[in-house]
Write a protein that holds these residues in place. Structure first.
Motif, PDB file in Angstrom:
ATOM      1  N   ASP A 122     -29.179  94.675  69.831  1.00 58.55           N
ATOM      2  CA  ASP A 122     -29.475  93.325  69.764  1.00 58.55           C
ATOM      3  C   ASP A 122     -30.443  93.200  68.592  1.00 58.55           C
ATOM      4  OD1 ASP A 122     -28.426  91.979  71.884  1.00 58.55           O
ATOM      5  OD2 ASP A 122     -29.788  92.450  72.976  1.00 58.55           O
ATOM      6  N   ILE A 123     -30.256  91.723  67.762  1.00 60.80           N
ATOM      7  CA  ILE A 123     -30.619  91.381  66.544  1.00 60.80           C
ATOM      8  C   ILE A 123     -32.614  90.791  66.728  1.00 60.80           C
ATOM      9  CG2 ILE A 123     -30.871  90.625  64.668  1.00 60.80           C
ATOM     10  CD1 ILE A 123     -27.460  90.977  64.694  1.00 60.80           C
ATOM     11  N   LEU A 154     -18.450 100.237  75.781  1.00 58.46           N
ATOM     12  CA  LEU A 154     -19.958  99.953  76.561  1.00 58.46           C
ATOM     13  C   LEU A 154     -20.397  99.839  74.858  1.00 58.46           C
ATOM     14  CD1 LEU A 154     -20.639 103.367  77.475  1.00 58.46           C
ATOM     15  CD2 LEU A 154     -20.355 101.252  78.879  1.00 58.46           C
ATOM     16  N   GLN A 155     -19.338  99.390  73.983  1.00 64.05           N
ATOM     17  CA  GLN A 155     -20.113  98.614  72.544  1.00 64.05           C
ATOM     18  C   GLN A 155     -20.107  97.606  72.849  1.00 64.05           C
ATOM     19  OE1 GLN A 155     -18.449 102.505  70.452  1.00 64.05           O
ATOM     20  NE2 GLN A 155     -19.837 101.957  69.102  1.00 64.05           N
ATOM     21  N   ALA A 156     -19.381  96.566  72.936  1.00 68.61           N
ATOM     22  CA  ALA A 156     -18.669  95.575  73.033  1.00 68.61           C
ATOM     23  C   ALA A 156     -20.376  94.931  72.569  1.00 68.61           C
ATOM     24  CB  ALA A 156     -18.263  95.433  74.416  1.00 68.61           C
ATOM     25  N   ALA A 157     -20.859  94.950  73.205  1.00 69.46           N
ATOM     26  CA  ALA A 157     -22.029  93.818  73.195  1.00 69.46           C
ATOM     27  C   ALA A 157     -23.351  94.351  71.531  1.00 69.46           C
ATOM     28  CB  ALA A 157     -22.226  93.506  74.535  1.00 69.46           C
ATOM     29  N   TRP A 158     -23.075  95.108  70.642  1.00 73.51           N
ATOM     30  CA  TRP A 158     -23.418  95.700  69.756  1.00 73.51           C
ATOM     31  C   TRP A 158     -23.576  94.671  68.642  1.00 73.51           C
ATOM     32  CZ3 TRP A 158     -23.531 101.850  68.946  1.00 73.51           C
ATOM     33  CH2 TRP A 158     -24.390 102.126  70.090  1.00 73.51           C
ATOM     34  N   ASP A 159     -24.728  94.291  68.707  1.00 77.57           N
ATOM     35  CA  ASP A 159     -24.619  93.834  66.927  1.00 77.57           C
ATOM     36  C   ASP A 159     -25.501  94.143  66.676  1.00 77.57           C
ATOM     37  OD1 ASP A 159     -23.483  91.007  67.547  1.00 77.57           O
ATOM     38  OD2 ASP A 159     -25.125  91.163  70.023  1.00 77.57           O
TER      39      ASP A 159
END
Length: 250
Positions: A122-123, A154-159
């Motif tokens: 997350d940012i 598992l990386q679909a929500a990586w920002d």
């Protein structure tokens, strides 16, 4: 600089080059780097502080995760590296990609070393508080996505890769969220009334089936620089640039 892709090697060194007489000097290892693994340098808008990520000891104790550090400029060059403390850095996650606006607010990403269930990047933002920073706060849903229990990626929500404009009102970043053009795409969000607007994909002028990441805005916001990796070049990444007037992020 890294001999190979940093997420795999966990090895990198920060170099410095001077622009004189219309050309860049031969790069040399920065005075504060070269011993430990350092990456992601970011120079503050006033040029007096350089933020970076590093795997180096904290108070003499070795660390396995990546933390955010800072060096200050003096008449003699860069000073000693200063750890940004627990208000910014977590005890086990990686903190990467620092970016700072003119007010001194720090933007960065925090997440796991490798893809794993229940954890993602997350940012965050941390405002200046005296000589340090106030506790970090995750940006809202306009920027950060949440993992889905049914998504096998598992990386679909990586920002991550946040790049803040000097005035603190425009944020360009990388996301691996579904619905993009490739692995990583570049997105933009604007701060309006203290909130971040829903992020917009920068579209096919920038994003492709390859991996686009590490956005950098010129200080006058006229140009966007970024890295593209994949396609015919395979794992080799190349730098690209484009005028921001064509992207609606002026």
């Amino acid at each position: 600089s890294s001999a190979a892709f940093f997420p795999f090697t966990r090895q990198a060194t920060i170099y410095e080059s001077q622009y004189r007489n219309g050309q860049w000097s031969e790069p040399v290892v920065a005075s504060f780097s070269g011993v430990y693994s350092d990456i992601d340098p970011f120079l503050s808008p006033d040029g007096q502080r350089l933020y970076f990520s590093s795997i180096r000891p904290v108070n003499g104790v070795p660390r396995g995760d990546i933390d955010l550090w800072m060096v200050e400029r003096s008449a003699d060059g860069w000073g000693e590296a200063i750890h940004l403390g627990d208000a910014v850095n977590s005890p086990t996650a990686d903190e990467l990609y620092p970016s700072v606006d003119a007010a001194g607010t720090l933007y960065f990403a925090s997440g796991p070393f490798f893809p794993q269930a229940g954890r993602h990047f997350d940012i965050y933002a941390a405002t200046r508080d005296g000589n340090g920073f106030a506790p970090r706060v995750a940006l809202g849903s306009g920027v950060n996505t949440q993992p889905s229990a049914t998504d096998p990626n598992l990386q679909a929500a990586w920002d991550f890769n946040p790049e803040i404009s000097v005035d603190g009102k425009t944020l360009v970043f990388t996301s691996l969220r579904p619905g993009g053009y490739g692995l990583g795409d570049l997105y933009v969000s604007h701060r309006v009334g203290g909130e971040w607007t829903p992020a917009q994909n920068l579209g096919p002028t920038v994003n492709t089936a390859a991996d686009e990441y590490h956005p950098t805005l010129s200080r006058n916001r006229n140009e966007l620089y970024f890295v593209r990796r994949g396609g015919e070049r395979g794992w080799q990444g190349d730098f690209y640039r484009i005028g921001t007037d064509a992207l609606g992020i002026k």
